[in-house]
Design an enzyme around this catalytic site. Structure first.
Site, PDB file in Angstrom:
ATOM      1  CG  ASP A   1      30.777  29.767 -27.424  1.00 45.77           C
ATOM      2  OD1 ASP A   1      30.549  28.790 -26.668  1.00 45.77           O
ATOM      3  OD2 ASP A   1      30.884  29.643 -28.651  1.00 45.77           O
TER       4      ASP A   1
ATOM      5  CG  ASP B   1      22.889  26.367 -49.603  1.00 45.26           C
ATOM      6  OD1 ASP B   1      23.694  25.461 -49.315  1.00 45.26           O
ATOM      7  OD2 ASP B   1      21.893  26.637 -48.909  1.00 45.26           O
TER       8      ASP B   1
ATOM      9  CG  HIS C   1      21.492  25.402 -45.427  1.00 46.37           C
ATOM     10  ND1 HIS C   1      22.434  25.476 -46.448  1.00 46.37           N
ATOM     11  CD2 HIS C   1      22.153  24.906 -44.350  1.00 46.37           C
ATOM     12  CE1 HIS C   1      23.600  25.053 -45.994  1.00 46.37           C
ATOM     13  NE2 HIS C   1      23.452  24.689 -44.724  1.00 46.37           N
TER      14      HIS C   1
ATOM     15  N   GLY D   1      33.215  29.029 -31.427  1.00 42.95           N
ATOM     16  CA  GLY D   1      33.225  27.791 -32.202  1.00 42.95           C
ATOM     17  C   GLY D   1      33.991  27.868 -33.516  1.00 42.95           C
TER      18      GLY D   1
ATOM     19  CB  ILE E   1      24.838  30.293 -38.888  1.00 41.52           C
ATOM     20  CG1 ILE E   1      25.078  31.650 -39.567  1.00 41.52           C
ATOM     21  CG2 ILE E   1      25.818  29.253 -39.409  1.00 41.52           C
ATOM     22  CD1 ILE E   1      26.423  32.297 -39.244  1.00 41.52           C
TER      23      ILE E   1
END
Ligand code: NAD
Ligand code: LMR
Length: 336
Positions: free
Chosen positions: A56, A171, A198, A33, A138
């Protein structure tokens, strides 16, 4: 405090530090990705990585063939959609950028229904094949995905809360970069601790703990906090339907992974924020929280308290806790 700024961490990656032992087996889930590809590239450059497995549901063998030509010593292998278990075999660190990203007008929470199933399925395989690996999530919404993965491990009887991380490093990277831009300093000298979670209001930068931010008050302070909290939207809007942050996220993910590798290798004082199972606000029903953690051979060695906060930061923290509570409950409810 942040032991090594994000920029300094990457510069150590760039220098191909010869002192680092190349001893970690890493698997990337979602390697084909927008984040997965540059993240795989950066992990190929990391001197701690011994073996890099790229998985993937589409495209990973191509990415692996490409990345494998880079002349660093790690071995790279790509895996097809039906080879998830093989990709996880022997993994010590698993990094997960698999799942759909936002488009303009969407919140991270709008990704929940699609990405919750992705994380459930990948965590189920990871818990079975590599139960002792450290897993770095993530995929958004991180605030809910980490509780889902944790519950999957719990149900499989292999839950170790010290080894499941929500990657909130972007962040930190943003807060550090935006502050440095305002005060005209090198970001390496203005690291900012960011706590909470987040997404939007759950992101709480602690500028009061960075001396360089002392002169930023009133509207300028509010504007800076808002930019950190909604930096993701800035990228989503600029990409106009083509996705969300990928390159800065790959950098942030590689930076966090590098901190984890160093902690696992026994380096002392590796401290960085991450969204983990945390005792800090457990009594208020908030089981997961991002704060500075010390990384070590067992994953999370120590969870730091937040330190002193200003009245403004206390207000931001209150809003963050309200949001987090809902996000965590939603994650847990998904598996009921
Ligand atoms: P993308 O669509 O470009 O890539 C996602 C990849 O995941 C695709 O290659 C897809 O094939 C793969 N995938 C989907 N389901 C899978 C499965 N079951 N197993 C393996 N791979 C699978 O998206 P992207 O821009 O790379 O973003 C990925 C995720 O990261 C999104 O959820 C996004 O919101 C999130 N994100 C998080 C942060 C953060 O700070 N934590 C920052 C940016 C993006
Ligand atoms: C970010 O902060 O950039 C990511 O969480 C992606 C997004 O959806 O904003």
């Amino acid at each position: 405090m942040f032991a090594r700024s994000a920029a300094r961490q990457l510069s150590s990656v760039r220098q191909f530090s010869s002192s680092a032992a190349r001893n970690t087996n890493v698997t990337v889930l979602g390697a084909g990705g927008g984040i997965g590809q540059p993240l795989s590239l950066l992990l190929k450059l990391d001197p701690h990585v011994k073996r890099l497995n790229l998985y993937d549901i589409r495209g990973a063998p191509g990415v692996a063939a490409d990345v494998s030509h880079i002349d660093s010593a790690s071995e790279v292998k790509g895996f097809e959609a039906d080879q998830l278990e093989a990709a996880l075999e022997g993994a010590e660190v698993i990094v997960v950028p698999a799942g759909v990203p936002r488009k303009p007008g969407m919140s991270r929470d709008d990704l929940f229904s699609t990405n919750a199933s992705v994380i459930r399925d990948l965590a189920t395989a990871a818990a079975r094949v590599a139960p002792k690996a450290n897993i770095c999530i993530i995929t958004n919404p991180v605030n809910s995905m980490v509780p889902i993965a944790s519950r999957v491990y719990e149900k499989a009887g292999v839950y170790d809360p010290k080894r499941i991380f929500g990657v909130s490093t972007l962040d930190v990277v943003r807060a550090t970069r935006f502050l440095a831009g305002i005060v005209g300093q090198d970001p390496a000298n203005t690291p900012v601790t960011v706590v909470g979670g987040h997404s939007g209001e759950t992101i709480v930068p602690l500028f009061s703990q960075q001396a360089a931010a002392a002169g930023i008050t009133g509207e300028a302070y509010k504007k800076l906090v808002h930019r950190v909290q909604f930096g993701g939207d800035e990228v989503v809007q600029a990409k106009a339907g083509a996705g969300s942050a990928t390159l800065s996220m790959a950098y942030a993910g590689a930076t966090f992974a590098n901190a984890l590798f160093r902690g696992l290798a026994g380096e002392k004082g590796v401290i960085t924020p991450s969204y983990v199972r945390s005792p800090l606000f457990e009594s208020e029903g908030i089981d997961f929280f991002a704060s500075n953690i010390e990384l070590g051979p067992n994953g999370v060695e120590k969870i730091h308290s937040l330190g002193e906060l200003t009245a403004e930061e206390q207000e931001y923290l209150k809003a963050a806790k309200d949001g987090l509570k809902k996000n965590i409950q939603k994650g847990f409810a998904f598996l009921e």
